[in-house]
Design a protein around this motif. Structure first.
Motif, PDB file in Angstrom:
ATOM      1  N   ALA A 197       1.017  -1.097   0.036  1.00  0.00           N
ATOM      2  CA  ALA A 197      -0.090   0.085   0.208  1.00  0.00           C
ATOM      3  C   ALA A 197       0.923   1.231   0.125  1.00  0.00           C
ATOM      4  N   LEU A 198       1.926   1.385   0.795  1.00  0.00           N
ATOM      5  CA  LEU A 198       2.744   2.638   0.907  1.00  0.00           C
ATOM      6  C   LEU A 198       3.411   2.749  -0.553  1.00  0.00           C
ATOM      7  N   HIS A 199       4.033   1.746  -1.094  1.00  0.00           N
ATOM      8  CA  HIS A 199       4.483   1.771  -2.209  1.00  0.00           C
ATOM      9  C   HIS A 199       3.654   2.333  -3.498  1.00  0.00           C
ATOM     10  N   ALA A 200       2.443   1.746  -3.364  1.00  0.00           N
ATOM     11  CA  ALA A 200       1.340   2.075  -4.508  1.00  0.00           C
ATOM     12  C   ALA A 200       0.991   3.614  -4.410  1.00  0.00           C
ATOM     13  N   GLY A 201       1.002   4.061  -2.822  1.00  0.00           N
ATOM     14  CA  GLY A 201       0.372   5.160  -2.599  1.00  0.00           C
ATOM     15  C   GLY A 201       1.582   6.449  -2.956  1.00  0.00           C
ATOM     16  N   ILE A 202       2.744   6.161  -2.756  1.00  0.00           N
ATOM     17  CA  ILE A 202       3.860   6.926  -3.432  1.00  0.00           C
ATOM     18  C   ILE A 202       3.815   7.100  -5.102  1.00  0.00           C
ATOM     19  N   ALA A 203       3.559   5.820  -5.439  1.00  0.00           N
ATOM     20  CA  ALA A 203       3.681   5.798  -6.980  1.00  0.00           C
ATOM     21  C   ALA A 203       2.621   6.662  -7.600  1.00  0.00           C
ATOM     22  N   ALA A 204       1.373   6.404  -6.821  1.00  0.00           N
ATOM     23  CA  ALA A 204       0.126   7.368  -7.155  1.00  0.00           C
ATOM     24  C   ALA A 204       0.224   8.692  -7.079  1.00  0.00           C
ATOM     25  N   ALA A 205       0.837   9.392  -6.059  1.00  0.00           N
ATOM     26  CA  ALA A 205       1.423  10.670  -5.845  1.00  0.00           C
ATOM     27  C   ALA A 205       2.511  11.274  -7.028  1.00  0.00           C
ATOM     28  N   ARG A 206       3.091  10.393  -7.319  1.00  0.00           N
ATOM     29  CA  ARG A 206       4.111  10.670  -8.573  1.00  0.00           C
ATOM     30  C   ARG A 206       3.277  11.047  -9.750  1.00  0.00           C
ATOM     31  N   ILE A 207       2.461   9.992 -10.076  1.00  0.00           N
ATOM     32  CA  ILE A 207       1.751  10.125 -11.132  1.00  0.00           C
ATOM     33  C   ILE A 207       0.784  11.383 -11.111  1.00  0.00           C
ATOM     34  N   ALA A 208       0.094  11.763 -10.155  1.00  0.00           N
ATOM     35  CA  ALA A 208      -0.483  12.631  -9.870  1.00  0.00           C
ATOM     36  C   ALA A 208       0.148  13.903 -10.225  1.00  0.00           C
ATOM     37  N   LEU A 209       1.083  14.071  -9.505  1.00  0.00           N
ATOM     38  CA  LEU A 209       1.983  15.434  -9.684  1.00  0.00           C
ATOM     39  C   LEU A 209       2.695  15.594 -11.173  1.00  0.00           C
ATOM     40  N   CYS A 210       2.972  14.431 -11.787  1.00  0.00           N
ATOM     41  CA  CYS A 210       3.471  14.440 -13.106  1.00  0.00           C
ATOM     42  C   CYS A 210       2.470  14.651 -13.977  1.00  0.00           C
ATOM     43  N   ALA A 211       1.120  14.232 -14.281  1.00  0.00           N
ATOM     44  CA  ALA A 211       0.152  14.359 -14.973  1.00  0.00           C
ATOM     45  C   ALA A 211      -0.303  15.619 -14.795  1.00  0.00           C
ATOM     46  N   ALA A 212      -0.433  16.276 -13.712  1.00  0.00           N
ATOM     47  CA  ALA A 212      -0.756  17.746 -13.251  1.00  0.00           C
ATOM     48  C   ALA A 212       0.097  18.631 -13.901  1.00  0.00           C
ATOM     49  N   THR A 213       1.422  18.575 -13.920  1.00  0.00           N
ATOM     50  CA  THR A 213       2.501  19.230 -14.454  1.00  0.00           C
ATOM     51  C   THR A 213       2.360  19.363 -16.004  1.00  0.00           C
ATOM     52  N   ALA A 214       2.188  18.232 -16.423  1.00  0.00           N
ATOM     53  CA  ALA A 214       2.132  17.946 -18.079  1.00  0.00           C
ATOM     54  C   ALA A 214       0.714  18.649 -18.646  1.00  0.00           C
ATOM     55  N   ALA A 215      -0.136  18.588 -17.961  1.00  0.00           N
ATOM     56  CA  ALA A 215      -1.734  19.163 -18.420  1.00  0.00           C
ATOM     57  C   ALA A 215      -1.612  20.593 -18.081  1.00  0.00           C
ATOM     58  N   LEU A 216      -1.004  20.984 -17.045  1.00  0.00           N
ATOM     59  CA  LEU A 216      -0.815  22.503 -16.674  1.00  0.00           C
ATOM     60  C   LEU A 216       0.147  23.093 -17.807  1.00  0.00           C
ATOM     61  N   LEU A 217       1.229  22.651 -18.201  1.00  0.00           N
ATOM     62  CA  LEU A 217       2.209  23.123 -19.144  1.00  0.00           C
ATOM     63  C   LEU A 217       1.576  23.154 -20.478  1.00  0.00           C
ATOM     64  N   ALA A 218       0.597  22.082 -21.023  1.00  0.00           N
ATOM     65  CA  ALA A 218      -0.105  22.414 -22.300  1.00  0.00           C
ATOM     66  C   ALA A 218      -1.070  23.419 -22.082  1.00  0.00           C
ATOM     67  N   LEU A 219      -1.720  23.640 -20.832  1.00  0.00           N
ATOM     68  CA  LEU A 219      -2.813  24.744 -20.732  1.00  0.00           C
ATOM     69  C   LEU A 219      -2.209  26.056 -20.901  1.00  0.00           C
ATOM     70  N   ALA A 220      -1.085  26.257 -20.127  1.00  0.00           N
ATOM     71  CA  ALA A 220      -0.369  27.556 -20.362  1.00  0.00           C
ATOM     72  C   ALA A 220       0.078  28.006 -21.845  1.00  0.00           C
ATOM     73  N   ALA A 221       0.509  26.769 -22.636  1.00  0.00           N
ATOM     74  CA  ALA A 221       1.166  26.966 -23.924  1.00  0.00           C
ATOM     75  C   ALA A 221      -0.201  27.183 -24.736  1.00  0.00           C
TER      76      ALA A 221
END
Length: 362
Positions: A197-221
């Motif tokens: 569960a801990l590993h899955a949670g850390i991986a999920a947080a990374r995915i969420a942060l990565c997806a948010a960064t990519a999407a917001l960069l595309a929005l800013a562009a």
């Protein structure tokens, strides 16, 4: 090995060559059955919706029908529960994001919600052992809820038609599941193995942060479909090791470029609805046949299929979609690689160094 030192083996020509290696799929028969089940479900639900008074919603049941993709390698007693759970994860996020949009959320807020859902979905896919093709399909479906919503009735209709597509997929799988070969493969081969569960949670947080960064960069562009960048980032972040992450980035970029080219050629002829539906059905089946050999082959089919499915839901937005898909995919891949390296552990980088040395020696 430091993160800076890891860049060289990560970007080595050997990683590019490895990305195009062709391997035998675990079960071509089961892949063909899953492709046939999904294609038939898509054909039935989209054609029926097109001929109904709700033709403007024809793209949504197609998303629900993708539930038939899941559980192809599962034992017989697990297949139908997996398809049902997949239907839930295709429907609920789309309905939730549609409701958030109806509540008046700004575009940036919608993208942050999508990214958060990508992380949550990755946890659920892991915990419920849903397996291949993984969380990316659910994020793709959730993207359909990001756009503007004009009424609560639309929220209900979107959700109901997606659920109906999933129900039809479940029924078709139940009626034809005996066609699958009894899997002799361990569950882990189908990417079903659950992490702590801990590993899955850390991986999920990374995915969420990565997806948010990519999407917001595309929005800013100012790009038209910033949510697609979140899909690309999520796909790349599924790599379990740094070199596999690089493989997925290369494969997704090359496959998307080639697939977008096919979509552009097809859409340039202004096909009618029935030609679009036929193309989606054939591409869906072809995807399942070839993706097991190499992810690039699958993306060449998946990309035009995804764009054509999007065109069913939003026919007015087809003109710039192929180029938008390429840009968003490249951005998502770059952000995904950067995050994978940034959040890598010393063990991850040591594994990359050992893999690189083994490839050089071989």
């Amino acid at each position: 090995m430091s993160r800076r030192a890891a860049i060289r083996p990560l970007l080595a020509p050997a990683r590019i060559r490895e990305s195009f290696a062709v391997a035998a799929p675990p079960s071509l028969r089961n892949a063909a059955v899953a492709g046939l089940q999904t294609s038939l479900a898509v054909l039935i639900v989209v054609a029926a919706t097109h001929l109904s008074p709700w033709a403007h919603l024809e793209g949504y049941p197609a998303l629900g029908a993708l539930a038939a993709l899941f559980g192809r390698f599962a034992p017989a007693e697990r297949r139908m529960p997996i398809v049902a759970l997949a239907g839930l994860l295709l429907t609920a996020p789309l309905g939730l994001l549609s409701a958030v949009s109806m509540a008046g959320a700004a575009p940036a807020t919608m993208l942050l919600c999508l990214a958060l859902l990508a992380g949550v979905l990755s946890v659920l896919v892991n915990r419920w052992r849903i397996g291949a093709p993984g969380v990316v399909i659910f994020v793709f479906a959730a993207c359909a809820g990001v756009g503007p919503v004009d009424s609560w009735r639309t929220v209900v209709e979107r959700t109901a038609f997606t659920a109906a597509g999933a129900a039809v997929a479940w029924w078709i799988c139940r009626a034809s599941d005996s066609l699958r070969a009894d899997p002799a493969l361990p569950v882990a081969t189908a990417a079903d193995g659950a992490r702590p569960a801990l590993h899955a949670g850390i991986a999920a947080a990374r995915i969420a942060l990565c997806a948010a960064t990519a999407a917001l960069l595309a929005l800013a562009a100012g790009w038209a479909h910033p949510a697609w960048a979140a899909i690309g980032a999520t796909a790349v972040m599924q790599g379990t090791q740094l070199h596999i992450t690089m493989h997925r980035a290369v494969q997704r970029t090359v496959g998307t470029v080639l697939g977008a080219g096919l979509a552009w050629l097809f859409l340039a002829h202004h096909p009618t609805f029935w030609w679009v539906l036929l193309a989606v059905v054939l591409l869906q089946f072809a995807t399942e046949l070839v993706i097991g050999f190499n992810y690039v082959f699958g993306l060449i089919c998946v990309t035009p299929m995804a764009l054509l499915m999007t065109s069913l839901a939003a026919p007015h937005a087809t003109a710039g979609m192929p180029m938008a898909r390429v840009l968003d995919t490249v951005l998502g891949a770059l952000v995904g690689i950067a995050f994978a390296l940034l959040f890598s552990t010393l063990d991850d980088r040591a594994h990359l160094a050992a893999h690189h040395e083994k490839a050089r020696a071989g």
